[in-house]
Design a protein around this motif. Structure first.
Motif, PDB file in Angstrom:
ATOM      1  N   LYS A  24      48.240  59.115   7.159  1.00  0.00           N
ATOM      2  CA  LYS A  24      47.693  57.758   7.181  1.00  0.00           C
ATOM      3  C   LYS A  24      46.166  57.791   7.190  1.00  0.00           C
ATOM      4  CE  LYS A  24      51.638  55.628   7.109  1.00  0.00           C
ATOM      5  NZ  LYS A  24      52.043  54.811   5.929  1.00  0.00           N
ATOM      6  N   VAL A  25      45.562  57.877   8.379  1.00  0.00           N
ATOM      7  CA  VAL A  25      44.112  57.756   8.495  1.00  0.00           C
ATOM      8  C   VAL A  25      43.480  59.082   8.918  1.00  0.00           C
ATOM      9  CG1 VAL A  25      42.206  56.541   9.612  1.00  0.00           C
ATOM     10  CG2 VAL A  25      44.341  55.327   9.121  1.00  0.00           C
ATOM     11  N   ASN A  26      42.399  59.451   8.214  1.00  0.00           N
ATOM     12  CA  ASN A  26      41.662  60.665   8.517  1.00  0.00           C
ATOM     13  C   ASN A  26      40.177  60.336   8.608  1.00  0.00           C
ATOM     14  OD1 ASN A  26      43.803  63.004   8.026  1.00  0.00           O
ATOM     15  ND2 ASN A  26      44.067  61.488   6.399  1.00  0.00           N
ATOM     16  N   VAL A  27      39.608  60.574   9.773  1.00  0.00           N
ATOM     17  CA  VAL A  27      38.193  60.299   9.992  1.00  0.00           C
ATOM     18  C   VAL A  27      37.430  61.622   9.994  1.00  0.00           C
ATOM     19  CG1 VAL A  27      36.470  59.346  11.564  1.00  0.00           C
ATOM     20  CG2 VAL A  27      38.691  58.231  11.308  1.00  0.00           C
ATOM     21  N   LEU A  28      36.410  61.722   9.158  1.00  0.00           N
ATOM     22  CA  LEU A  28      35.539  62.893   9.111  1.00  0.00           C
ATOM     23  C   LEU A  28      34.259  62.504   9.826  1.00  0.00           C
ATOM     24  CD1 LEU A  28      36.063  63.832   5.339  1.00  0.00           C
ATOM     25  CD2 LEU A  28      37.385  64.601   7.321  1.00  0.00           C
ATOM     26  N   CYS A  29      34.082  62.999  11.029  1.00  0.00           N
ATOM     27  CA  CYS A  29      32.998  62.548  11.907  1.00  0.00           C
ATOM     28  C   CYS A  29      31.971  63.660  12.108  1.00  0.00           C
ATOM     29  CB  CYS A  29      33.569  62.111  13.258  1.00  0.00           C
ATOM     30  SG  CYS A  29      32.383  61.325  14.354  1.00  0.00           S
ATOM     31  N   GLY A  30      30.701  63.297  12.071  1.00  0.00           N
ATOM     32  CA  GLY A  30      29.643  64.283  12.293  1.00  0.00           C
ATOM     33  C   GLY A  30      28.285  63.716  11.943  1.00  0.00           C
ATOM     34  N   ASP A  31      27.237  64.447  12.290  1.00  0.00           N
ATOM     35  CA  ASP A  31      25.880  64.016  11.967  1.00  0.00           C
ATOM     36  C   ASP A  31      25.653  64.073  10.462  1.00  0.00           C
ATOM     37  OD1 ASP A  31      25.326  63.673  14.654  1.00  0.00           O
ATOM     38  OD2 ASP A  31      24.536  65.711  14.902  1.00  0.00           O
ATOM     39  N   GLY A  35      28.272  67.900   5.931  1.00  0.00           N
ATOM     40  CA  GLY A  35      29.305  68.242   4.954  1.00  0.00           C
ATOM     41  C   GLY A  35      30.412  67.220   4.806  1.00  0.00           C
ATOM     42  N   LYS A  36      30.304  66.076   5.489  1.00  0.00           N
ATOM     43  CA  LYS A  36      31.372  65.063   5.418  1.00  0.00           C
ATOM     44  C   LYS A  36      31.555  64.542   3.984  1.00  0.00           C
ATOM     45  CE  LYS A  36      29.446  62.158   8.218  1.00  0.00           C
ATOM     46  NZ  LYS A  36      28.125  62.830   8.307  1.00  0.00           N
ATOM     47  N   THR A  37      30.442  64.140   3.371  1.00  0.00           N
ATOM     48  CA  THR A  37      30.517  63.612   2.005  1.00  0.00           C
ATOM     49  C   THR A  37      30.955  64.688   1.024  1.00  0.00           C
ATOM     50  OG1 THR A  37      28.841  61.919   2.412  1.00  0.00           O
ATOM     51  CG2 THR A  37      29.175  62.551   0.138  1.00  0.00           C
ATOM     52  N   ASN A 323      48.761  50.946   4.430  1.00  0.00           N
ATOM     53  CA  ASN A 323      49.932  51.720   4.013  1.00  0.00           C
ATOM     54  C   ASN A 323      49.574  52.868   3.080  1.00  0.00           C
ATOM     55  OD1 ASN A 323      51.792  50.084   5.442  1.00  0.00           O
ATOM     56  ND2 ASN A 323      51.692  48.552   3.816  1.00  0.00           N
ATOM     57  N   TRP A 324      48.253  53.123   2.897  1.00  0.00           N
ATOM     58  CA  TRP A 324      47.797  54.216   2.043  1.00  0.00           C
ATOM     59  C   TRP A 324      47.162  55.304   2.883  1.00  0.00           C
ATOM     60  CZ3 TRP A 324      44.709  50.901  -2.056  1.00  0.00           C
ATOM     61  CH2 TRP A 324      45.605  50.033  -2.693  1.00  0.00           C
ATOM     62  N   GLN A 325      47.108  56.514   2.350  1.00  0.00           N
ATOM     63  CA  GLN A 325      46.373  57.571   3.035  1.00  0.00           C
ATOM     64  C   GLN A 325      44.877  57.320   2.855  1.00  0.00           C
ATOM     65  OE1 GLN A 325      46.580  61.619   1.468  1.00  0.00           O
ATOM     66  NE2 GLN A 325      46.720  62.431   3.540  1.00  0.00           N
ATOM     67  N   VAL A 326      44.135  57.457   3.944  1.00  0.00           N
ATOM     68  CA  VAL A 326      42.721  57.116   3.930  1.00  0.00           C
ATOM     69  C   VAL A 326      41.883  58.248   4.513  1.00  0.00           C
ATOM     70  CG1 VAL A 326      40.996  55.417   4.650  1.00  0.00           C
ATOM     71  CG2 VAL A 326      43.372  54.709   4.316  1.00  0.00           C
ATOM     72  N   PHE A 327      40.733  58.502   3.877  1.00  0.00           N
ATOM     73  CA  PHE A 327      39.735  59.428   4.405  1.00  0.00           C
ATOM     74  C   PHE A 327      38.439  58.636   4.573  1.00  0.00           C
ATOM     75  CE2 PHE A 327      42.815  62.139   2.466  1.00  0.00           C
ATOM     76  CZ  PHE A 327      42.802  63.328   3.181  1.00  0.00           C
ATOM     77  N   ILE A 328      37.876  58.649   5.788  1.00  0.00           N
ATOM     78  CA  ILE A 328      36.675  57.875   6.092  1.00  0.00           C
ATOM     79  C   ILE A 328      35.647  58.785   6.758  1.00  0.00           C
ATOM     80  CG2 ILE A 328      35.743  55.887   7.323  1.00  0.00           C
ATOM     81  CD1 ILE A 328      38.560  54.734   7.426  1.00  0.00           C
ATOM     82  N   THR A 329      34.423  58.755   6.268  1.00  0.00           N
ATOM     83  CA  THR A 329      33.351  59.504   6.936  1.00  0.00           C
ATOM     84  C   THR A 329      32.577  58.573   7.856  1.00  0.00           C
ATOM     85  OG1 THR A 329      31.653  59.094   5.256  1.00  0.00           O
ATOM     86  CG2 THR A 329      33.094  60.995   4.917  1.00  0.00           C
ATOM     87  N   CYS A 330      32.101  59.110   8.964  1.00  0.00           N
ATOM     88  CA  CYS A 330      31.284  58.323   9.893  1.00  0.00           C
ATOM     89  C   CYS A 330      30.443  59.263  10.750  1.00  0.00           C
ATOM     90  CB  CYS A 330      32.154  57.443  10.778  1.00  0.00           C
ATOM     91  SG  CYS A 330      33.006  58.333  12.084  1.00  0.00           S
ATOM     92  N   CYS A 331      29.439  58.701  11.363  1.00  0.00           N
ATOM     93  CA  CYS A 331      28.563  59.488  12.237  1.00  0.00           C
ATOM     94  C   CYS A 331      28.882  59.291  13.715  1.00  0.00           C
ATOM     95  CB  CYS A 331      27.097  59.125  11.988  1.00  0.00           C
ATOM     96  SG  CYS A 331      26.490  59.583  10.353  1.00  0.00           S
ATOM     97  N   GLU A 332      29.508  58.170  14.049  1.00  0.00           N
ATOM     98  CA  GLU A 332      29.763  57.841  15.448  1.00  0.00           C
ATOM     99  C   GLU A 332      31.257  57.777  15.750  1.00  0.00           C
ATOM    100  OE1 GLU A 332      27.518  57.578  17.737  1.00  0.00           O
ATOM    101  OE2 GLU A 332      25.779  57.732  16.398  1.00  0.00           O
ATOM    102  N   LYS A 333      31.707  58.601  16.679  1.00  0.00           N
ATOM    103  CA  LYS A 333      33.106  58.597  17.083  1.00  0.00           C
ATOM    104  C   LYS A 333      33.505  57.252  17.682  1.00  0.00           C
ATOM    105  CE  LYS A 333      36.377  60.783  20.263  1.00  0.00           C
ATOM    106  NZ  LYS A 333      36.552  61.744  21.377  1.00  0.00           N
ATOM    107  N   PHE A 346      36.018  66.734  13.284  1.00  0.00           N
ATOM    108  CA  PHE A 346      34.581  66.807  13.537  1.00  0.00           C
ATOM    109  C   PHE A 346      33.985  67.861  12.608  1.00  0.00           C
ATOM    110  CE2 PHE A 346      36.359  65.012  17.384  1.00  0.00           C
ATOM    111  CZ  PHE A 346      35.506  63.939  17.599  1.00  0.00           C
ATOM    112  N   ILE A 347      32.991  67.447  11.831  1.00  0.00           N
ATOM    113  CA  ILE A 347      32.398  68.310  10.825  1.00  0.00           C
ATOM    114  C   ILE A 347      31.000  68.735  11.273  1.00  0.00           C
ATOM    115  CG2 ILE A 347      31.842  68.559   8.384  1.00  0.00           C
ATOM    116  CD1 ILE A 347      34.795  67.887   8.991  1.00  0.00           C
ATOM    117  N   ARG A 348      30.742  70.052  11.249  1.00  0.00           N
ATOM    118  CA  ARG A 348      29.431  70.576  11.614  1.00  0.00           C
ATOM    119  C   ARG A 348      29.118  71.809  10.777  1.00  0.00           C
ATOM    120  NH1 ARG A 348      29.181  72.241  17.578  1.00  0.00           N
ATOM    121  NH2 ARG A 348      29.542  69.983  17.847  1.00  0.00           N
ATOM    122  N   ASN A 349      27.947  71.804  10.174  1.00  0.00           N
ATOM    123  CA  ASN A 349      27.489  72.935   9.351  1.00  0.00           C
ATOM    124  C   ASN A 349      28.514  73.353   8.304  1.00  0.00           C
ATOM    125  OD1 ASN A 349      25.016  73.146  10.746  1.00  0.00           O
ATOM    126  ND2 ASN A 349      25.998  74.381  12.346  1.00  0.00           N
TER     127      ASN A 349
END
Length: 353
Positions: A24-31, A35-37, A323-333, A346-349
């Motif tokens: 369902k939902v995937n959050v890629l979080c980090g400064d 590498g999130k984008t 109802n779709w699979q989602v990937f979202i990037t963000c900086c703030e948890k 959590f993405i780092r380096n």
């Protein structure tokens, strides 16, 4: 469509990562710059399209590396698939171990749409941005369209070269007839595909936009062609002026999309909020068209756009694609602390921590 597993090697700042997404939902979080984008960009390449950031293949490789690789295991239409893209001197694509003729063939199996910061300005950007949006959308549901674009672009480029030569050698005009026939042949096909797609959008967008604006505004969309009357006649009549300019001034490469809100041209009269609503409506409507054409809900890729939207628009996006699979990037948890389902990575380096 659901992505089950992702692995990326030597791609931008990513040396080697592997992760299993939620369905369902995937959050890629980090400064920023972690590498999130890059992950979103890697997933987008499986659609067979070029980078949505406008990068050439050589720019996708990690510095100092000669070859990069991205792999994805995904389920589409009840069938389990494994896709691999190798990035070197040129991009190569494989599906279930078999090398494809070209990466564009992946568009028949992998379906996704991307919403990035540059998309927010679709309504106010240069016409070339809207043409690129339209061409990418059409390619996803009609892969043969890519070849028409390539053949058309090549013919226009050759005609432009001859037009510039004609300033110094009028005898070069004899080469224009054959090139113009190639331009017209492919240009008419491009126009037909684009207009049919705009017609589909026009049937879906008004309802989406109306809900975004609490039924206060009406959005109209239309295709604006640079050709008046017969294509062949118009092209021949423009020769003299084209020779002076040194370029082909009419054709699909000069066309545009027009948006009107309550009868007023959006580019000139709309607020930033209205223009962002247009962008959202375009993306959601395009995803609906892709879903109808393929029978599969496309994977939604949101790159750093949620922070650009107010809560009403954020909620609409998330509710509409729940109802779709989602990937979202963000900086703030904190933006996703109330998330009830899904995963946060959590993405780092360039790695998952």
């Amino acid at each position: 469509m659901v992505i089950k597993k992702v692995s990326i090697k030597n791609f931008r700042n990513i040396e080697d990562i592997c992760f299993t997404p939620d369905e369902k939902v995937n959050v890629l979080c980090g400064d920023n710059a972690q590498g999130k984008t890059n992950i979103i960009e890697a997933l987008w390449l499986f659609t067979g399209a070029k980078s949505f950031r406008g990068a050439h293949d050589a720019q996708l490789l990690q510095k100092g590396k000669q070859k990069g690789e991205i792999c994805a295991e995904f389920e589409s239409g009840g069938v389990e698939n494994t896709a691999k893209i190798i990035i070197g001197e040129k991009r190569e694509a494989f599906l279930n171990g078999k090398k494809l003729k070209n990466p564009a063939e992946l568009s028949k199996y992998f379906f996704a749409f991307v919403f990035s910061p540059q998309d927010i300005t679709l309504a106010s950007a240069a016409p070339a941005v809207r043409r690129r949006f339209l061409d990418t959308a059409v390619c996803q549901i009609s892969p043969m369209y890519i070849q028409y674009l390539k053949d058309y672009t090549r013919a226009v480029t050759q005609r432009n070269n001859i037009l510039r030569d004609c300033k110094f050698d009028a005898g070069k005009k004899i080469f224009l007839d054959d090139l113009e026939q190639a331009i017209i042949k492919n240009g008419e096909k491009i126009l037909d595909y684009r207009r049919r797609y705009i017609n589909k959008l026009s049937q879906i967008i008004p309802d989406i936009f109306s809900k975004l604006t609490e039924n206060k505004e009406v959005l109209d969309i239309s295709y604006i062609s640079s050709i008046n009357g017969d294509y062949e006649t118009a092209l021949k009549n423009s020769r003299s002026e084209d020779i002076i300019r040194g370029m082909t001034a009419i054709g699909p490469h000069r066309d545009d999309i027009c948006f009107k809100i309550n009868g007023f041209t959006a580019k000139e009269y709309s607020s930033q909020g209205q223009k962002r609503s247009i962008a959202i409506a375009l993306k959601i409507a395009g995803a609906e068209i892709l879903k109808t054409a393929t029978g599969q809900p496309p994977t939604a890729l949101f790159d750093d756009v949620m922070s650009e939207l107010d809560k009403t628009r954020q909620d609409y996006i998330l509710n509409h694609i729940k109802n779709w699979q989602v990937f979202i990037t963000c900086c703030e948890k904190a933006h996703f602390e109330n998330m009830r389902q899904g995963k946060i990575f959590f993405i780092r380096n360039g790695g998952v921590v």
